[in-house]
Design a protein around this motif. Structure first.
Motif, PDB file in Angstrom:
ATOM      1  N   ALA A 171     -34.989  11.585   3.038  1.00  0.00           N
ATOM      2  CA  ALA A 171     -33.893  11.759   3.926  1.00  0.00           C
ATOM      3  C   ALA A 171     -33.114  13.148   3.508  1.00  0.00           C
ATOM      4  N   ALA A 172     -32.861  13.216   2.275  1.00  0.00           N
ATOM      5  CA  ALA A 172     -32.100  14.475   1.904  1.00  0.00           C
ATOM      6  C   ALA A 172     -32.742  15.574   2.098  1.00  0.00           C
ATOM      7  N   ALA A 173     -34.196  15.498   1.969  1.00  0.00           N
ATOM      8  CA  ALA A 173     -35.352  16.588   2.330  1.00  0.00           C
ATOM      9  C   ALA A 173     -35.120  17.038   3.632  1.00  0.00           C
ATOM     10  N   LYS A 174     -34.983  15.957   4.476  1.00  0.00           N
ATOM     11  CA  LYS A 174     -35.126  16.183   5.947  1.00  0.00           C
ATOM     12  C   LYS A 174     -33.730  17.003   6.272  1.00  0.00           C
ATOM     13  N   LYS A 175     -32.728  16.735   5.589  1.00  0.00           N
ATOM     14  CA  LYS A 175     -31.174  17.426   5.896  1.00  0.00           C
ATOM     15  C   LYS A 175     -31.401  18.784   5.328  1.00  0.00           C
ATOM     16  N   ALA A 176     -31.967  19.059   4.457  1.00  0.00           N
ATOM     17  CA  ALA A 176     -32.100  20.344   3.484  1.00  0.00           C
ATOM     18  C   ALA A 176     -33.223  21.225   4.293  1.00  0.00           C
ATOM     19  N   GLY A 282     -18.464  16.983  -6.709  1.00  0.00           N
ATOM     20  CA  GLY A 282     -19.173  16.617  -5.408  1.00  0.00           C
ATOM     21  C   GLY A 282     -18.743  17.658  -4.569  1.00  0.00           C
ATOM     22  N   LYS A 283     -17.480  18.260  -4.612  1.00  0.00           N
ATOM     23  CA  LYS A 283     -16.939  19.311  -4.011  1.00  0.00           C
ATOM     24  C   LYS A 283     -17.930  20.618  -4.279  1.00  0.00           C
ATOM     25  N   ILE A 284     -18.203  20.931  -5.643  1.00  0.00           N
ATOM     26  CA  ILE A 284     -18.892  22.228  -6.044  1.00  0.00           C
ATOM     27  C   ILE A 284     -20.354  21.951  -5.398  1.00  0.00           C
ATOM     28  N   LEU A 285     -20.941  20.925  -5.335  1.00  0.00           N
ATOM     29  CA  LEU A 285     -22.118  20.872  -4.697  1.00  0.00           C
ATOM     30  C   LEU A 285     -22.140  21.179  -3.349  1.00  0.00           C
ATOM     31  N   MET A 286     -21.327  20.776  -2.715  1.00  0.00           N
ATOM     32  CA  MET A 286     -21.160  20.982  -1.355  1.00  0.00           C
ATOM     33  C   MET A 286     -20.863  22.472  -0.999  1.00  0.00           C
ATOM     34  N   GLU A 287     -19.990  23.043  -1.749  1.00  0.00           N
ATOM     35  CA  GLU A 287     -19.764  24.420  -1.640  1.00  0.00           C
ATOM     36  C   GLU A 287     -21.174  25.473  -2.151  1.00  0.00           C
ATOM     37  N   LYS A 288     -21.869  24.658  -2.957  1.00  0.00           N
ATOM     38  CA  LYS A 288     -23.153  25.376  -3.199  1.00  0.00           C
ATOM     39  C   LYS A 288     -24.280  25.464  -2.174  1.00  0.00           C
ATOM     40  N   GLY A 289     -24.000  24.300  -1.281  1.00  0.00           N
ATOM     41  CA  GLY A 289     -24.988  24.028  -0.355  1.00  0.00           C
ATOM     42  C   GLY A 289     -26.082  23.168  -0.583  1.00  0.00           C
ATOM     43  N   ILE A 290     -25.777  22.589  -1.941  1.00  0.00           N
ATOM     44  CA  ILE A 290     -26.773  21.619  -2.386  1.00  0.00           C
ATOM     45  C   ILE A 290     -26.612  20.176  -1.864  1.00  0.00           C
ATOM     46  N   ILE A 291     -27.636  19.408  -1.024  1.00  0.00           N
ATOM     47  CA  ILE A 291     -27.656  18.428  -0.805  1.00  0.00           C
ATOM     48  C   ILE A 291     -27.690  17.186  -1.465  1.00  0.00           C
ATOM     49  N   TYR A 292     -26.456  16.555  -1.681  1.00  0.00           N
ATOM     50  CA  TYR A 292     -26.529  15.526  -2.910  1.00  0.00           C
ATOM     51  C   TYR A 292     -26.705  13.996  -2.225  1.00  0.00           C
ATOM     52  N   ALA A 293     -27.763  13.440  -2.595  1.00  0.00           N
ATOM     53  CA  ALA A 293     -27.981  11.899  -2.023  1.00  0.00           C
ATOM     54  C   ALA A 293     -27.226  11.050  -3.113  1.00  0.00           C
ATOM     55  N   PRO A 294     -26.195  10.541  -2.623  1.00  0.00           N
ATOM     56  CA  PRO A 294     -25.005   9.722  -3.656  1.00  0.00           C
ATOM     57  C   PRO A 294     -25.999   8.681  -4.347  1.00  0.00           C
ATOM     58  N   ASP A 295     -26.139   8.633  -5.551  1.00  0.00           N
ATOM     59  CA  ASP A 295     -26.627   7.696  -6.650  1.00  0.00           C
ATOM     60  C   ASP A 295     -26.475   6.376  -6.157  1.00  0.00           C
ATOM     61  N   PHE A 296     -25.586   5.827  -5.898  1.00  0.00           N
ATOM     62  CA  PHE A 296     -25.238   4.386  -5.594  1.00  0.00           C
ATOM     63  C   PHE A 296     -25.932   3.981  -4.416  1.00  0.00           C
ATOM     64  N   LEU A 297     -26.228   4.909  -3.527  1.00  0.00           N
ATOM     65  CA  LEU A 297     -26.671   4.873  -2.140  1.00  0.00           C
ATOM     66  C   LEU A 297     -28.113   4.578  -2.247  1.00  0.00           C
ATOM     67  N   ILE A 298     -28.739   5.397  -2.882  1.00  0.00           N
ATOM     68  CA  ILE A 298     -30.035   5.722  -2.997  1.00  0.00           C
ATOM     69  C   ILE A 298     -30.976   4.714  -3.844  1.00  0.00           C
ATOM     70  N   ASN A 299     -30.112   4.326  -5.026  1.00  0.00           N
ATOM     71  CA  ASN A 299     -30.736   3.587  -6.076  1.00  0.00           C
ATOM     72  C   ASN A 299     -30.524   1.853  -5.989  1.00  0.00           C
ATOM     73  N   ALA A 300     -30.281   1.621  -4.810  1.00  0.00           N
ATOM     74  CA  ALA A 300     -29.773   0.254  -4.357  1.00  0.00           C
ATOM     75  C   ALA A 300     -31.209  -0.824  -4.372  1.00  0.00           C
ATOM     76  N   GLY A 301     -32.262  -0.336  -4.551  1.00  0.00           N
ATOM     77  CA  GLY A 301     -33.520  -1.019  -4.224  1.00  0.00           C
ATOM     78  C   GLY A 301     -33.550  -2.193  -5.315  1.00  0.00           C
ATOM     79  N   GLY A 302     -32.929  -1.805  -6.408  1.00  0.00           N
ATOM     80  CA  GLY A 302     -32.993  -2.641  -7.606  1.00  0.00           C
ATOM     81  C   GLY A 302     -32.212  -4.033  -7.362  1.00  0.00           C
ATOM     82  N   VAL A 303     -30.904  -3.645  -6.755  1.00  0.00           N
ATOM     83  CA  VAL A 303     -29.860  -4.618  -6.495  1.00  0.00           C
ATOM     84  C   VAL A 303     -30.491  -5.641  -5.335  1.00  0.00           C
TER      85      VAL A 303
END
Ligand code: NAD
Length: 366
Positions: A171-176, A282-303
């Protein structure tokens, strides 16, 4: 009589100060002299259901470090469980000490502490805890999940976690990049443990070029031989030209020392708490134009996996289907981040809180 300084309850850095700032419901301190058990259980929020989150065992250098970890991790579980659409609140436990201290009595004693909370907290495995450790805890408490398949459990949740990370990465690749194909993308996977290994299998199938790091040579050799991945020095990974950085080892790897070295377009990995300072980094990544997929969102498969087991409704197919939805959730969070011009981490937290607030309001008429 013991005097309590009420200004201390909000003093920055004090226990009540931290709990107030991060909005926790409860912090439980567990001690047992006979087994040497010293543990902390953090219950962050139980609006959506019992607080579920794994138990980590780590030789923390100080109590402060352990408190900080349990508070940050349990808060992360609240957001993770909310965004995954689970009927579970957020909690986490840490046991302080060398994992070699573990014994039957030690683990059963911890299980008794979990049982004493009457189901407000449900435990599972995390770093340095195995499904077999859960078996001992299960002798003392019903509020444990992540048991081995041989004991009627769902087994190791890592393959499902890796699948969710893969979905979030796409999903992040699609965005980037405008396409979610990972073919030909150079991806740096930091840590080839359980999650990293399974993730690499998906990436290799898509034709990605993989760089790997770990602190254990033997693991690196094994993964490189099986997948054709290129081994990179741990300290140099941040400087490597790559499209995607996938942190799958420990947390806080995106920090003041590393953030300016990263030239990737996407960060998507399985490790918890990747941003050392979530607001600042989080803000610096946004300013650098890096798409960050939040960890707690994408590593939820285990829970999602252990949650289904806890509720007695485990079906592998359903669990993978629910985990696949991470793709859509991630894309909608990344779109919200762009539209509102806020870091993706903040957009994800706001979405998680919105669900908790909406469900919390349902309870008021009683
Ligand atoms: P693991 O212990 O199996 O793997 C972690 C790997 O990282 C190990 O091989 C370790 O040697 C390596 N490592 C440690 N420090 C490193 C460093 N500085 N540089 C490179 N490699 C290093 O753990 P796991 O189960 O694969 O979990 C990985 C991360 O994902 C953890 O942060 C965990 O909390 C998180 N997580 C795991 C799950 C799950 O289902 N296993 C679920 C959600 C989140």
């Amino acid at each position: 009589m013991l005097a309590i300084n009420t200004t201390d309850t909000v003093r920055e850095g004090s226990i009540f100060g931290q709990i107030t700032t991060m909005d926790h419901e409860q912090l439980v301190i567990c001690h047992d002299e006979a087994t040497g058990l010293k543990a902390l259980i953090g219950i962050h929020n139980t609006v959506l259901g019992p607080a579920l989150g794994g138990t980590r065992m780590w030789p923390y250098a100080t109590e402060e470090e352990a408190i900080k970890d349990v508070l940050r991790l349990s808060r992360g579980m609240t957001f993770k469980n909310s965004l995954a659409g689970l009927h579970l609140g957020g909690g986490k436990a840490v046991i302080i000490g060398d994992p070699r201290l573990k014994s039957e009595a030690f683990l059963r004693r911890f299980g008794r502490f979990v049982e004493s909370l009457g189901g407000r907290y449900v435990t599972a495995e995390d770093v340095n805890m195995k499904t077999s450790d859960m078996e001992y805890m299960a002798l003392e408490t019903r509020h444990v999940t992540g048991l081995p398949k041989s004991k009627g459990g769902a087994g190791d949740p890592s393959p499902v976690t890796a699948f969710g990370v893969y979905m979030g990465m796409k999903a992040a690749a699609k965005k980037a990049f405008g396409s979610d194909s990972l073919q030909g993308k150079k991806i740096g996977v930091q840590g080839v443990g359980q999650v990293g290994k399974y993730l690499i299998n998906y990436l290799v199938k898509e034709g990605a070029e993989i760089l790997i790091t770990d602190i254990f040579e033997d693991k690196l050799k094994e993964v490189a031989a099986a997948t054709g991945a290129t081994v990179v020095d741990s300290n140099l990974l941040y400087d490597m030209p790559m499209d995607i950085y996938a942190p799958c080892a420990l947390g806080a790897t995106i920090n003041d020392q590393t953030i300016d070295r990263l030239t990737c377009k996407v960060i998507a990995g399985g490790a918890n708490n990747q941003l050392e300072n979530e607001a600042k980094h989080g803000k610096i990544l946004m300013e650098k134009g890096i798409i960050y997929a939040p960890d707690f969102l994408i590593n939820a498969g285990g829970v999602i996996n252990v949650g289904a087991e806890y509720y007695g409704e485990y079906q592998e197919e359903t669990v993978f289907a629910q985990t696949e939805k991470i793709y859509d959730t991630c894309l909608s969070i990344l779109n919200a981040s762009e539209q509102q011009n806020i870091p993706a981490q903040q957009a994800a937290i706001e979405a998680a809180k919105a669900r908790i607030e909406a469900i919390g309001r349902l309870k008021l008429p009683f």
